[in-house]
Write a protein that holds these residues in place. Structure first.
Motif, PDB file in Angstrom:
ATOM      1  N   MET A   1       0.851  -1.185   0.000  1.00  0.00           N
ATOM      2  CA  MET A   1       0.000   0.000   0.000  1.00  0.00           C
ATOM      3  C   MET A   1       0.885   1.232   0.000  1.00  0.00           C
ATOM      4  SD  MET A   1      -2.940   1.083   2.737  1.00  0.00           S
ATOM      5  CE  MET A   1      -3.839  -0.418   2.410  1.00  0.00           C
ATOM      6  N   GLY A   2       0.750   2.094  -1.003  1.00  0.00           N
ATOM      7  CA  GLY A   2       1.585   3.274  -1.110  1.00  0.00           C
ATOM      8  C   GLY A   2       1.235   4.314  -0.084  1.00  0.00           C
ATOM      9  N   ASP A   3       2.198   5.250   0.141  1.00  0.00           N
ATOM     10  CA  ASP A   3       1.998   6.293   1.141  1.00  0.00           C
ATOM     11  C   ASP A   3       0.839   7.204   0.791  1.00  0.00           C
ATOM     12  OD1 ASP A   3       5.465   6.830   2.152  1.00  0.00           O
ATOM     13  OD2 ASP A   3       3.970   5.369   2.765  1.00  0.00           O
ATOM     14  N   ASN A   4       0.537   7.318  -0.530  1.00  0.00           N
ATOM     15  CA  ASN A   4      -0.564   8.197  -0.914  1.00  0.00           C
ATOM     16  C   ASN A   4      -1.904   7.657  -0.432  1.00  0.00           C
ATOM     17  OD1 ASN A   4      -0.287   6.016  -2.765  1.00  0.00           O
ATOM     18  ND2 ASN A   4      -1.551   7.108  -4.262  1.00  0.00           N
ATOM     19  N   LYS A   5      -1.947   6.390  -0.036  1.00  0.00           N
ATOM     20  CA  LYS A   5      -3.181   5.801   0.462  1.00  0.00           C
ATOM     21  C   LYS A   5      -3.210   5.717   1.988  1.00  0.00           C
ATOM     22  CE  LYS A   5      -4.130   2.985  -3.639  1.00  0.00           C
ATOM     23  NZ  LYS A   5      -4.353   1.611  -4.150  1.00  0.00           N
ATOM     24  N   LYS A   6      -2.141   6.172   2.625  1.00  0.00           N
ATOM     25  CA  LYS A   6      -2.079   6.109   4.079  1.00  0.00           C
ATOM     26  C   LYS A   6      -3.017   7.141   4.708  1.00  0.00           C
ATOM     27  CE  LYS A   6       1.298   3.011   4.646  1.00  0.00           C
ATOM     28  NZ  LYS A   6       1.185   1.803   5.463  1.00  0.00           N
ATOM     29  N   ILE A   7      -3.392   6.879   5.963  1.00  0.00           N
ATOM     30  CA  ILE A   7      -4.279   7.789   6.694  1.00  0.00           C
ATOM     31  C   ILE A   7      -3.450   8.939   7.253  1.00  0.00           C
ATOM     32  CG2 ILE A   7      -5.893   7.985   8.617  1.00  0.00           C
ATOM     33  CD1 ILE A   7      -6.331   4.941   8.376  1.00  0.00           C
ATOM     34  N   GLY A   8      -3.843  10.179   6.946  1.00  0.00           N
ATOM     35  CA  GLY A   8      -3.146  11.364   7.430  1.00  0.00           C
ATOM     36  C   GLY A   8      -3.530  11.703   8.852  1.00  0.00           C
ATOM     37  N   ILE A   9      -2.855  12.693   9.430  1.00  0.00           N
ATOM     38  CA  ILE A   9      -3.032  12.993  10.852  1.00  0.00           C
ATOM     39  C   ILE A   9      -4.451  13.431  11.190  1.00  0.00           C
ATOM     40  CG2 ILE A   9      -2.136  15.365  10.601  1.00  0.00           C
ATOM     41  CD1 ILE A   9      -0.931  14.908  13.488  1.00  0.00           C
ATOM     42  N   MET A  59       1.716   2.954  24.102  1.00  0.00           N
ATOM     43  CA  MET A  59       1.762   1.530  23.781  1.00  0.00           C
ATOM     44  C   MET A  59       1.535   1.281  22.297  1.00  0.00           C
ATOM     45  SD  MET A  59      -0.063  -0.123  27.166  1.00  0.00           S
ATOM     46  CE  MET A  59       0.702  -1.745  27.019  1.00  0.00           C
ATOM     47  N   ALA A  60       0.696   2.098  21.666  1.00  0.00           N
ATOM     48  CA  ALA A  60       0.468   1.952  20.225  1.00  0.00           C
ATOM     49  C   ALA A  60       1.707   2.366  19.444  1.00  0.00           C
ATOM     50  CB  ALA A  60      -0.731   2.803  19.804  1.00  0.00           C
ATOM     51  N   SER A  61       2.352   3.445  19.870  1.00  0.00           N
ATOM     52  CA  SER A  61       3.561   3.916  19.188  1.00  0.00           C
ATOM     53  C   SER A  61       4.669   2.876  19.262  1.00  0.00           C
ATOM     54  CB  SER A  61       4.024   5.235  19.819  1.00  0.00           C
ATOM     55  OG  SER A  61       5.172   5.732  19.162  1.00  0.00           O
ATOM     56  N   ALA A  62       4.779   2.201  20.400  1.00  0.00           N
ATOM     57  CA  ALA A  62       5.816   1.176  20.572  1.00  0.00           C
ATOM     58  C   ALA A  62       5.524  -0.086  19.762  1.00  0.00           C
ATOM     59  CB  ALA A  62       5.948   0.823  22.050  1.00  0.00           C
ATOM     60  N   ASN A  63       4.248  -0.282  19.358  1.00  0.00           N
ATOM     61  CA  ASN A  63       3.847  -1.469  18.587  1.00  0.00           C
ATOM     62  C   ASN A  63       3.280  -1.060  17.226  1.00  0.00           C
ATOM     63  OD1 ASN A  63       4.022  -3.909  20.599  1.00  0.00           O
ATOM     64  ND2 ASN A  63       3.102  -2.245  21.773  1.00  0.00           N
ATOM     65  N   ASP A  67      -1.080  -4.558  13.901  1.00  0.00           N
ATOM     66  CA  ASP A  67      -2.412  -3.950  13.781  1.00  0.00           C
ATOM     67  C   ASP A  67      -3.441  -4.601  14.703  1.00  0.00           C
ATOM     68  OD1 ASP A  67      -2.704  -6.358  12.499  1.00  0.00           O
ATOM     69  OD2 ASP A  67      -3.214  -5.530  10.537  1.00  0.00           O
ATOM     70  N   GLY A  68      -2.975  -5.188  15.808  1.00  0.00           N
ATOM     71  CA  GLY A  68      -3.903  -5.856  16.724  1.00  0.00           C
ATOM     72  C   GLY A  68      -4.459  -4.973  17.817  1.00  0.00           C
ATOM     73  N   TYR A 218      -5.480   0.667  13.476  1.00  0.00           N
ATOM     74  CA  TYR A 218      -5.192   1.186  12.138  1.00  0.00           C
ATOM     75  C   TYR A 218      -3.816   1.844  12.048  1.00  0.00           C
ATOM     76  CZ  TYR A 218     -10.245   0.575  12.021  1.00  0.00           C
ATOM     77  OH  TYR A 218     -11.503   0.050  12.117  1.00  0.00           O
ATOM     78  N   ILE A 219      -2.961   1.592  13.046  1.00  0.00           N
ATOM     79  CA  ILE A 219      -1.682   2.293  13.094  1.00  0.00           C
ATOM     80  C   ILE A 219      -0.792   1.933  11.899  1.00  0.00           C
ATOM     81  CG2 ILE A 219      -0.490   0.602  14.570  1.00  0.00           C
ATOM     82  CD1 ILE A 219       0.685   3.132  16.053  1.00  0.00           C
ATOM     83  N   LYS A 220      -0.878   0.709  11.396  1.00  0.00           N
ATOM     84  CA  LYS A 220      -0.079   0.318  10.233  1.00  0.00           C
ATOM     85  C   LYS A 220      -0.546   1.021   8.962  1.00  0.00           C
ATOM     86  CE  LYS A 220       1.093  -3.978   9.536  1.00  0.00           C
ATOM     87  NZ  LYS A 220       1.006  -5.467   9.460  1.00  0.00           N
ATOM     88  N   GLU A 221      -1.805   1.492   8.978  1.00  0.00           N
ATOM     89  CA  GLU A 221      -2.335   2.195   7.805  1.00  0.00           C
ATOM     90  C   GLU A 221      -2.072   3.694   7.874  1.00  0.00           C
ATOM     91  OE1 GLU A 221      -3.432  -0.134   5.867  1.00  0.00           O
ATOM     92  OE2 GLU A 221      -3.347  -1.574   7.514  1.00  0.00           O
ATOM     93  N   THR A 222      -1.370   4.129   8.942  1.00  0.00           N
ATOM     94  CA  THR A 222      -1.167   5.552   9.183  1.00  0.00           C
ATOM     95  C   THR A 222       0.138   6.034   8.566  1.00  0.00           C
ATOM     96  OG1 THR A 222      -2.364   5.376  11.268  1.00  0.00           O
ATOM     97  CG2 THR A 222      -0.998   7.325  10.980  1.00  0.00           C
ATOM     98  N   GLU A 223       0.092   7.196   8.005  1.00  0.00           N
ATOM     99  CA  GLU A 223       1.282   7.817   7.431  1.00  0.00           C
ATOM    100  C   GLU A 223       2.258   8.217   8.541  1.00  0.00           C
ATOM    101  OE1 GLU A 223       2.306  11.739   4.662  1.00  0.00           O
ATOM    102  OE2 GLU A 223       0.235  11.154   5.046  1.00  0.00           O
ATOM    103  N   ASN A 224       3.489   7.713   8.486  1.00  0.00           N
ATOM    104  CA  ASN A 224       4.541   8.015   9.461  1.00  0.00           C
ATOM    105  C   ASN A 224       4.024   7.831  10.893  1.00  0.00           C
ATOM    106  OD1 ASN A 224       6.933   8.784  10.615  1.00  0.00           O
ATOM    107  ND2 ASN A 224       6.788  10.946  10.040  1.00  0.00           N
ATOM    108  N   PRO A 225       3.662   6.596  11.276  1.00  0.00           N
ATOM    109  CA  PRO A 225       2.978   6.361  12.552  1.00  0.00           C
ATOM    110  C   PRO A 225       3.764   6.771  13.787  1.00  0.00           C
ATOM    111  CG  PRO A 225       3.687   4.288  11.555  1.00  0.00           C
ATOM    112  CD  PRO A 225       3.870   5.347  10.516  1.00  0.00           C
ATOM    113  N   LYS A 226       5.087   6.701  13.724  1.00  0.00           N
ATOM    114  CA  LYS A 226       5.911   7.064  14.883  1.00  0.00           C
ATOM    115  C   LYS A 226       5.611   8.471  15.368  1.00  0.00           C
ATOM    116  CE  LYS A 226      10.773   7.802  16.146  1.00  0.00           C
ATOM    117  NZ  LYS A 226      12.172   7.675  15.694  1.00  0.00           N
TER     118      LYS A 226
END
Length: 471
Positions: A1-9, A59-63, A67-68, A218-226
């Protein structure tokens, strides 16, 4: 999945805001508590909601590579067994919540189309039929994928935020230009009466701010999740807390306790918009219809997220054999299509049974609903314990909402205590005043229900594992 399809902030902020904030919660608690709802929302926001969202953000940022959601966070901290208990409780609680929630959408549609609730009396029988249609339709939308339904949440959330802001602003402006407050604010009305009834209602306030955790799946679907996820959690949390607190103040300025009580829990949120509009010489009916249309879109988005996110949490990261493989098959984008349609089938059965007049089966499902009432708070008890372990064993995580360990342990303890208090407090109103066999039955249903349903989940897991290992 390309970054253009990622969820923005801001799309992620709205995915946190939409399932967590509901103006109806403000109105219904104004009905129950009157002006005492204002300090109650402040206490809940500062002592429970803000710390909980900080815990989730860390905890989400660390994982962020998983996507669980809540299952992953607890599993990484205190092990698979507790992860299953917390997530199963979460899944079951939301499942029975959805069974009842779908009937709210036709009510919102009625207000949007007609400016009133047409389902109060003779037409109420239509609600289950419409709910089944809505359940199937929303399941289909959920299977399309998060990048599609997140756009509905983004659209609806921003309009809900705007509608709430306008309501608060107009209420305060009206007061400042000389329109008297509909509610008398005194120390006596503002200070809660700390009796059993208040404690019970306060417990449900804790549940009203639950929902921020759904975005974690949905963190894996997020743009630059860190960077994006923690920022979105902070922004979403502040928006939700301010909306609940300021919205509560505004409702008290606009509507007296008598007006709210007469409107009832289902319609109070719509009635206050009607009152506000007429205070400024506008058409109450038209304003209510506009607000109801916004509420309708937001409700659709919220319930789709509530259908999809707990499914991801429950089935996406469990070890092989925990459930039949049919339920854990994931599409490339993480969507569990089979599990979603299985959930839909269960919900349709739960909604449809009363239509056929099968009283014994209907009573059984009502019993299940009663048993599941408090399961939704158990994940927060488990999560607060898991967070303490997480901070003890993860000294150098990328993102720390609470900079010092002392602060982290303190807020986790507060969340744990309030979650436990919420669990026991929410059922007090039902139990106190009852005696003998009736009291015992209520205690078993209210407090024993979650234990019974967790035991059922563990048995399902045990037998699924046995079948998996024997094949």
């Amino acid at each position: 999945m390309g970054d253009n399809k990622k969820i923005g902030i801001w799309s992620l902020v709205m995915m946190i805001f939409v399932p967590t904030f509901n103006f109806i919660n403000i109105a219904s608690n104004a009905v129950y508590l009157g002006p005492a709802a204002i300090p109650s929302w402040i206490i809940v926001s500062l002592l429970f909601f803000l710390p909980l969202c900080g815990i989730i953000a860390e905890m989400a940022s660390a994982n962020r590579d998983k996507d669980g959601g809540i299952y992953t966070w607890v599993n990484e901290a205190i092990g698979e067994q507790w992860a299953f208990v917390g997530t199963w409780s979460y899944f079951i609680g939301i499942l029975f919540f959805l069974q009842m929630a779908f009937s709210r959408i036709p009510v919102a549609a009625s207000w949007a189309l007609f400016g009133r609730n047409i389902f109060n009396n003779s037409n109420a029988y239509l609600l289950p039929i419409l709910s089944i249609f809505i359940c199937v339709s929303m399941t289909y939308i959920a299977t399309i994928g998060v990048n599609k339904f997140s756009k509905i949440a983004d659209f609806g959330g921003k309009f809900t935020l705007a509608a709430t802001f306008i309501f608060v602003l107009m209420s305060i402006v009206g007061f400042l230009i000389g329109k008297p407050s509909a509610t008398v604010f005194t120390a006596e009305t503002l200070i809660p009466k700390f009796d059993v009834s208040y404690f019970s209602t306060f417990s449900w306030l804790l549940f009203a701010v639950s929902g921020a955790e759904v975005a974690g799946t949905y963190i894996k679907e997020t743009e630059n999740p860190k960077i994006t996820f923690p920022k979105a959690m902070v922004r979403g949390t502040v928006l939700i807390a301010l909306s609940y607190i300021l919205g509560s103040v505004a409702i008290q300025l606009i509507a007296s306790p008598e007006v709210l009580e007469n409107a009832g829990l289902k319609d109070a949120a719509f009635v206050v918009y009607h009152v506000l509009a007429e205070n400024f010489g506008l058409s109450g009916k038209i304003i209510v219809q506009i607000y109801a249309a916004i509420n309708l879109i937001t409700s659709i988005a919220a319930y789709i997220i509530w259908m999809e996110s707990p499914i991801r949490a429950m089935f996406s990261e469990v070890p092989e054999g925990t459930f039949p493989k049919f339920l854990t098959v994931k599409r490339e984008d993480g969507t569990l299509v089979n599990a979603l349609w299985t959930q839909c089938l269960i919900l349709v059965v739960l909604i449809a049974i009363p239509l056929f007049g099968l009283n014994s089966i209907d009573n059984f499902f009502k019993l299940l609903t009663d048993l599941s009432a408090l399961t939704v708070v158990i994940p927060y008890i488990v999560l607060s314990v898991a967070y303490i372990s997480f901070r003890r064993t993860n000294k150098d995580v990328d993102f720390k909402f609470f900079k010092s360990n002392w602060m982290a342990y303190t807020v986790a303890l507060i969340v744990f205590v309030l979650s436990c208090a919420g669990f026991f407090g929410a059922g007090l109103d039902y139990v106190v005043g009852s005696t003998g066999k009736e009291a015992m039955a209520l205690i078993i249903k209210t407090y024993g229900g979650p234990i019974i349903l967790i035991t059922v989940g563990l048995l399902i897991k045990y037998f699924s594992k046995r079948v998996y290992e024997n094949n």
